[in-house]
Motif scaffolding. Sequence first.
Motif, PDB file in Angstrom:
ATOM      1  N   VAL A  14       0.903  -1.115   0.259  1.00 15.56           N
ATOM      2  CA  VAL A  14       0.005   0.073  -0.062  1.00 15.56           C
ATOM      3  C   VAL A  14       0.942   1.194  -0.086  1.00 15.56           C
ATOM      4  O   VAL A  14       0.448   2.256  -0.694  1.00 15.56           O
ATOM      5  CB  VAL A  14      -0.858  -0.124   1.100  1.00 15.56           C
ATOM      6  N   PRO A  82     -11.212   8.308   2.046  1.00 16.29           N
ATOM      7  CA  PRO A  82     -10.820   6.914   1.837  1.00 16.29           C
ATOM      8  C   PRO A  82     -10.530   6.204   3.137  1.00 16.29           C
ATOM      9  O   PRO A  82     -11.033   5.054   3.312  1.00 16.29           O
ATOM     10  CB  PRO A  82      -9.651   6.817   0.712  1.00 16.29           C
ATOM     11  N   LEU A  83      -9.647   6.707   3.996  1.00 17.30           N
ATOM     12  CA  LEU A  83      -9.473   6.117   5.187  1.00 17.30           C
ATOM     13  C   LEU A  83     -10.559   5.850   6.150  1.00 17.30           C
ATOM     14  O   LEU A  83     -10.666   4.891   6.677  1.00 17.30           O
ATOM     15  CB  LEU A  83      -7.975   6.724   5.875  1.00 17.30           C
ATOM     16  N   VAL A  85     -13.668   5.642   5.169  1.00 20.64           N
ATOM     17  CA  VAL A  85     -14.571   4.746   4.557  1.00 20.64           C
ATOM     18  C   VAL A  85     -14.070   3.356   5.118  1.00 20.64           C
ATOM     19  O   VAL A  85     -14.811   2.360   5.443  1.00 20.64           O
ATOM     20  CB  VAL A  85     -14.658   4.990   3.174  1.00 20.64           C
ATOM     21  N   VAL A  86     -12.838   3.011   4.849  1.00 18.37           N
ATOM     22  CA  VAL A  86     -12.198   1.758   4.899  1.00 18.37           C
ATOM     23  C   VAL A  86     -12.298   1.162   6.518  1.00 18.37           C
ATOM     24  O   VAL A  86     -12.362   0.326   6.852  1.00 18.37           O
ATOM     25  CB  VAL A  86     -10.628   1.855   4.773  1.00 18.37           C
ATOM     26  N   THR A  89     -15.981   0.397   7.139  1.00 19.35           N
ATOM     27  CA  THR A  89     -16.060  -0.761   6.657  1.00 19.35           C
ATOM     28  C   THR A  89     -15.483  -2.241   7.423  1.00 19.35           C
ATOM     29  O   THR A  89     -16.202  -3.029   7.811  1.00 19.35           O
ATOM     30  CB  THR A  89     -15.613  -0.864   5.127  1.00 19.35           C
ATOM     31  N   GLY A  90     -14.256  -1.929   7.750  1.00 16.33           N
ATOM     32  CA  GLY A  90     -13.323  -2.559   8.742  1.00 16.33           C
ATOM     33  C   GLY A  90     -13.930  -3.213   9.774  1.00 16.33           C
ATOM     34  O   GLY A  90     -14.198  -4.308   9.946  1.00 16.33           O
ATOM     35  N   LEU A  93     -17.411  -5.109   9.358  1.00 15.59           N
ATOM     36  CA  LEU A  93     -16.819  -6.503   9.125  1.00 15.59           C
ATOM     37  C   LEU A  93     -16.458  -7.450  10.528  1.00 15.59           C
ATOM     38  O   LEU A  93     -16.453  -8.469  10.697  1.00 15.59           O
ATOM     39  CB  LEU A  93     -15.752  -6.629   8.192  1.00 15.59           C
ATOM     40  N   ILE A  94     -15.119  -6.610  11.241  1.00 18.95           N
ATOM     41  CA  ILE A  94     -15.019  -7.345  12.443  1.00 18.95           C
ATOM     42  C   ILE A  94     -16.196  -7.555  13.421  1.00 18.95           C
ATOM     43  O   ILE A  94     -16.218  -8.747  13.984  1.00 18.95           O
ATOM     44  CB  ILE A  94     -13.958  -6.432  13.011  1.00 18.95           C
ATOM     45  N   THR A  97     -17.733 -10.658  12.355  1.00 18.19           N
ATOM     46  CA  THR A  97     -16.679 -11.887  12.541  1.00 18.19           C
ATOM     47  C   THR A  97     -17.088 -12.502  13.943  1.00 18.19           C
ATOM     48  O   THR A  97     -16.874 -13.824  14.182  1.00 18.19           O
ATOM     49  CB  THR A  97     -15.323 -11.818  12.481  1.00 18.19           C
ATOM     50  N   LEU A  98     -17.585 -11.742  14.940  1.00 20.44           N
ATOM     51  CA  LEU A  98     -17.787 -11.979  16.110  1.00 20.44           C
ATOM     52  C   LEU A  98     -18.912 -13.369  16.144  1.00 20.44           C
ATOM     53  O   LEU A  98     -18.813 -14.132  17.148  1.00 20.44           O
ATOM     54  CB  LEU A  98     -18.446 -11.109  16.966  1.00 20.44           C
ATOM     55  N   MET A 100     -18.821 -15.658  13.487  1.00 23.31           N
ATOM     56  CA  MET A 100     -18.413 -16.785  13.171  1.00 23.31           C
ATOM     57  C   MET A 100     -18.089 -17.864  13.799  1.00 23.31           C
ATOM     58  O   MET A 100     -17.426 -17.662  15.088  1.00 23.31           O
ATOM     59  CB  MET A 100     -17.062 -16.138  12.118  1.00 23.31           C
TER      60      MET A 100
END
Lengths: 176, 117, 139
Positions: A14, A82-83, A85-86, A89-90, A93-94, A97-98, A100
């Motif tokens: 990156v 962008p940072l 937004v990322v 989103t991250g 998503l995390i 996962t809790l 999963m």
Amino acid sequence: MLLSFLATTAIAVVVLRDLFAVVMLFGIYSLLTASIFLVLDAVDVAFTEAAVGAGISTVLMLATLALTARTEKKPRQWSPLPLVVVMITGATLIYGTLDMPRYGDPSAAIHQHVAPRYINESPHETGIPNIVTSVLASYRGYDTLGEVAVIFTAGVGVMVLLGAGTRSRKKKGEKS
Amino acid sequence: MQWLGLYNYWIVIFLMMAGFYVVISRSNLVKKIVGLNLFQTSVFILYISMSKVQGGTAPILKEGFAVYSNPLPHVLILTAIVVGVATTALGLALVVRIKEAYGTVEEDEIHNKDESL
Amino acid sequence: MKHHLVLRVVAKLLIPLILLFALYVQFHGDYGPGGGFQAGVIFGAGFILYALVFGVDTATAVARPPVVRVCVALGLLLFSGVGVVSLLLGGRYLDYSVLADDPVRGQHLGILLIELGVGITVAAVMVTIFFAFAGRERA
């Protein structure tokens, strides 16, 4: 441990602006991915990733670099959008996962449905020890036919865009 | 200790977000394709992580082993990798054509050229 | 290319081994890790290595682009052809059990054939894509 290496390589990809280094690091990244697949018992997948990622895709990217520019232009102004937004989103998503199933849990939903049938029945039905091959070619033959058609189409697309080797070279020679 | 079981998924999300960040924040088209590849690989790792069974072995039948990892995600990802390189090649071919048509692979410069037409 | 002597000698030694290994992976895919996708990629990589070391012109003399282009279609045709044959023999599309008198033998034959089809297409597409990029480079 290998996953941490992977994360470090990704950060370098990156951050770096020299595209040649980025492509080389991406080759290393692919090789690391292949070793992770090996650790996770996916020998066939590791095989493919090592041949494709560390071999062919690196060569193709280098060929593209030779035809375009080697270094990336410096961005004019740095924008935090962008940072942000990322990050959002991250984080979402995390949070996802809790729920999963934990890594390696044999009672996870994914291992309950069709997989036991493939593992138990495929030796009697196809007589082939490698379950991956028998699922790929026999149980999911349509799937694989579609994938091969996609590869075929991509190959035709590249030929249409770049001309198929010799012919384009002759044409260029006439022009100059 | 129960959070440790999610470590794989967290790394996957980190890689995914790294790829996503490259795609939305950089203007160089080759870099964007590398970002897309990062994203793609993270999905591969997600699938293969899910297929692992504790104490299992690779899904090739042999006497003496009873527990095998789930073969289905392996099949899906195996084909996806090869399809992925074919589609990446298509994307790179488009980049080469754009370079020939516009003389640059930076998105904002391409945009400026389009505007000035 | 005189100063690349070591590279050329090593490549000359390695390329037959790479191609042989690709064939092993192709036909041993039923028993060990391997199959059409991997074998095709390795076979293609062998040719690409040859083209990188000895020049694209030498490589196009070995693998003529029209022949490679025919191979791209040939693999897909072989795959779908196996499906049509099994259809004609009274089974369903891509149902290999009818290909031989014994269902298990039929499955074996069918898998071998379609893996071959996959391998041909993948190898030919990889070589074609590389030639397309390398052909641009000279222009």
